[in-house]
Scaffold this active site. Sequence first.
Site, short mmCIF file in Angstrom:
data_model
loop_
_atom_site.label_atom_id
_atom_site.label_comp_id
_atom_site.label_asym_id
_atom_site.label_seq_id
_atom_site.Cartn_x
_atom_site.Cartn_y
_atom_site.Cartn_z
N HIS A 296 18.26 43.81 41.57
CA HIS A 296 19.21 44.42 42.52
C HIS A 296 18.56 45.46 43.42
O HIS A 296 17.66 46.18 43.02
CB HIS A 296 20.45 44.97 41.81
CG HIS A 296 20.22 46.11 40.88
ND1 HIS A 296 20.23 47.42 41.29
CD2 HIS A 296 20.00 46.15 39.53
CE1 HIS A 296 20.03 48.20 40.24
NE2 HIS A 296 19.88 47.47 39.17
N ASP A 308 14.58 50.97 38.72
CA ASP A 308 15.96 50.45 38.66
C ASP A 308 16.52 50.39 40.07
O ASP A 308 17.14 51.33 40.53
CB ASP A 308 16.80 51.35 37.75
CG ASP A 308 18.18 50.76 37.50
OD1 ASP A 308 18.40 49.59 37.84
OD2 ASP A 308 19.04 51.48 36.98
N GLU A 342 24.85 46.64 42.00
CA GLU A 342 24.84 46.46 40.54
C GLU A 342 25.34 47.73 39.87
O GLU A 342 26.01 47.68 38.86
CB GLU A 342 23.42 46.14 40.05
CG GLU A 342 23.34 45.74 38.57
CD GLU A 342 23.22 46.91 37.60
OE1 GLU A 342 23.51 46.71 36.41
OE2 GLU A 342 22.87 48.03 38.01
N GLU A 343 25.01 48.88 40.46
CA GLU A 343 25.24 50.16 39.78
C GLU A 343 26.71 50.57 39.69
O GLU A 343 27.08 51.34 38.84
CB GLU A 343 24.43 51.27 40.47
CG GLU A 343 22.92 51.05 40.43
CD GLU A 343 22.34 51.18 39.03
OE1 GLU A 343 23.11 51.35 38.07
OE2 GLU A 343 21.11 51.07 38.90
N ASP A 370 15.62 43.52 35.33
CA ASP A 370 16.30 44.80 35.56
C ASP A 370 16.14 45.76 34.38
O ASP A 370 17.00 46.61 34.15
CB ASP A 370 17.78 44.57 35.89
CG ASP A 370 18.51 45.85 36.31
OD1 ASP A 370 17.83 46.81 36.73
OD2 ASP A 370 19.75 45.89 36.20
N HIS A 467 18.13 56.32 36.49
CA HIS A 467 19.17 57.05 37.24
C HIS A 467 18.83 58.52 37.48
O HIS A 467 19.72 59.37 37.52
CB HIS A 467 20.53 56.94 36.54
CG HIS A 467 21.05 55.55 36.41
ND1 HIS A 467 22.24 55.24 35.79
CD2 HIS A 467 20.55 54.36 36.85
CE1 HIS A 467 22.44 53.93 35.84
NE2 HIS A 467 21.43 53.39 36.48
#
Length: 505
Positions: A296, A308, A342-343, A370, A467
């Site tokens: 993603h 990520d 995606e998040e 991922d 993140h």
Amino acid sequence: MFPHTSDNGAQAHRRACAMLGFWQFLCLATGFVAASEWNQLGLALPSAEKWDRVRAKSDADVIIKKAFSTSTVYERLAYLTDTFGPRLSGSTALESALDWTKAQIEKDGIKVYEEPVKIPSWVRGREYATLLSPRTKDIRIAGLGGSISTPDGKPLVAKAFVVTSFDDLDKNSHQAKGRIVVFNVEFEGYGTTVDYRENAAGRAEKHGAVAVLVRSIAPYGLQTVHTGVMNEAGIPAAAITLEDAKRFERMQKRGQDVVIELYMEAHTLPDRLSRNLILEIPGSEKPEELVVIGGHMDSWDIADGAMDDGGGAFVSWEAIRLIHELGLKPKRTVRAVLFVNEENGSKGAIAYAKEHEHEANLTSIAIESDIGTFTPFGISVTCSKAAKAILTDLGQQLLSGIGSGNVSGTEYGEDVSYLYDQGVPAGSLQVLDFRVGNHDNNPCKGFGDGVSGGTDSSRSAYFWYHHTEADTVDKLDPEQLQHCAATMAVWTYSVANLDSLLPRD
Ligand SMILES: *[C@@H]1O[C@H](CO)[C@@H](O)[C@H](O)[C@H]1NC(C)=O
Ligand SMILES: *[C@@H]1O[C@H](CO)[C@@H](O)[C@H](O)[C@H]1NC(C)=O
Ligand SMILES: *[C@@H]1O[C@H](CO)[C@@H](O)[C@H](O)[C@H]1NC(C)=O
Ligand SMILES: [Zn+2]
């Protein structure tokens, strides 16, 4: 990321046995089942092997050689993350990053197209927190995706109440009213502990809390705050560092009043139009049949999203590029999908699955990268036993030379989970994620062995950076990226060249 797993091995085995007639036919036709599998079932080994192993091996070797000879994927990822930075859903940066990526793919001479996706647009705005008592100190925070602002756009000041679990909160409900509830929850594994990031605000709101601060969902901290999505709630919520969460609990235990000022401007704008990028090489014999890989493009707004999941998206692109540049002609269409959103909501994955529903039975396998692009050791996959035997054989034949031919575990990526729901065998690239911590070098015990949410992610380097502002490209290793691209390319190309689609139960 959010890995999925569906481990009903026994059930799958029963189904496989029931299907034996068909399966046996298929396996004989493809000549393709690992000897051990045949012996286990008491069957004679097929005498004729239609699969051209020599050709498959020499193509795989050429792909691997080419992959390790170029650092294109790292250079592109570094350019993307340095130039566009964080790529939150709804941001201009995401759209610019998609434009640039699409233009590069076109320059590669690869067929690429867009499919529209409506995505949510959450905006962090300014935010801060300050400890007012027992001393004055800035508190590092990261508002959680989907959070609301502090009331009336003003700072709120309240006493904190520290809890260590939802049970602890429920038992001490009376102490939560009017307070900022701080969740100092020990990290057990991403899959389990993430419950607190997602649901702390909703749960504390029911007890009358005015806001929540959640200890970052990570195995270790160096004053890092980890954002991520939360479920809708009527009070604001932010992540704090492991260090502060532990400090506040120590203070409370001593009987010190912990008073905090919190200010957040977070809000949600109307949905915006974005797009998935799809690149493919049409199949030379069965263009309607597919192998799908992907990652993603979106990230959190505080993270460059190198791990990520810029890395996962770009190794998928690189896999297709390698096949293209070598002039290899897969029998089936090989396709990489660079998903958006995606998040927060997986709207890109949902849109792709819906748009391509008619291809569900024509998609041999869908594999996402991922969970980091460290040294790969294989793939995990949820599929029929017969398909697993075929993949195991492929891995041993074509990828054992670079150690990434294992087929273990049942995990599959979030973005391909919607294809899994349509019956497509779905998987995840597996990586040896133990650059930090004391992993015992056994890939079967590594993160991604199918026990998502187990203790494994407590050792994972991926979740140190996940993140956070620290998810930058310098954490990635060019050679590991090349290794991942080689691995994705060989799996993709070899599955696309099998005589049949991977058998299903
Ligand atoms: C996504 O974001 C919206 C808006 O911020 C929020 O209301 C919603 O709960 C989020 N949903 C998911 C599944 O991430
Ligand atoms: C795919 O195949 C299954 C099993 O044969 C069938 O039930 C399903 O309707 C098919 N799906 C599509 C989209 O054709
Ligand atoms: C499986 O993983 C181990 C550990 O990384 C590696 O040594 C081995 O070669 C891999 N097996 C295959 C078939 O690639
Ligand atoms: Zn991800």
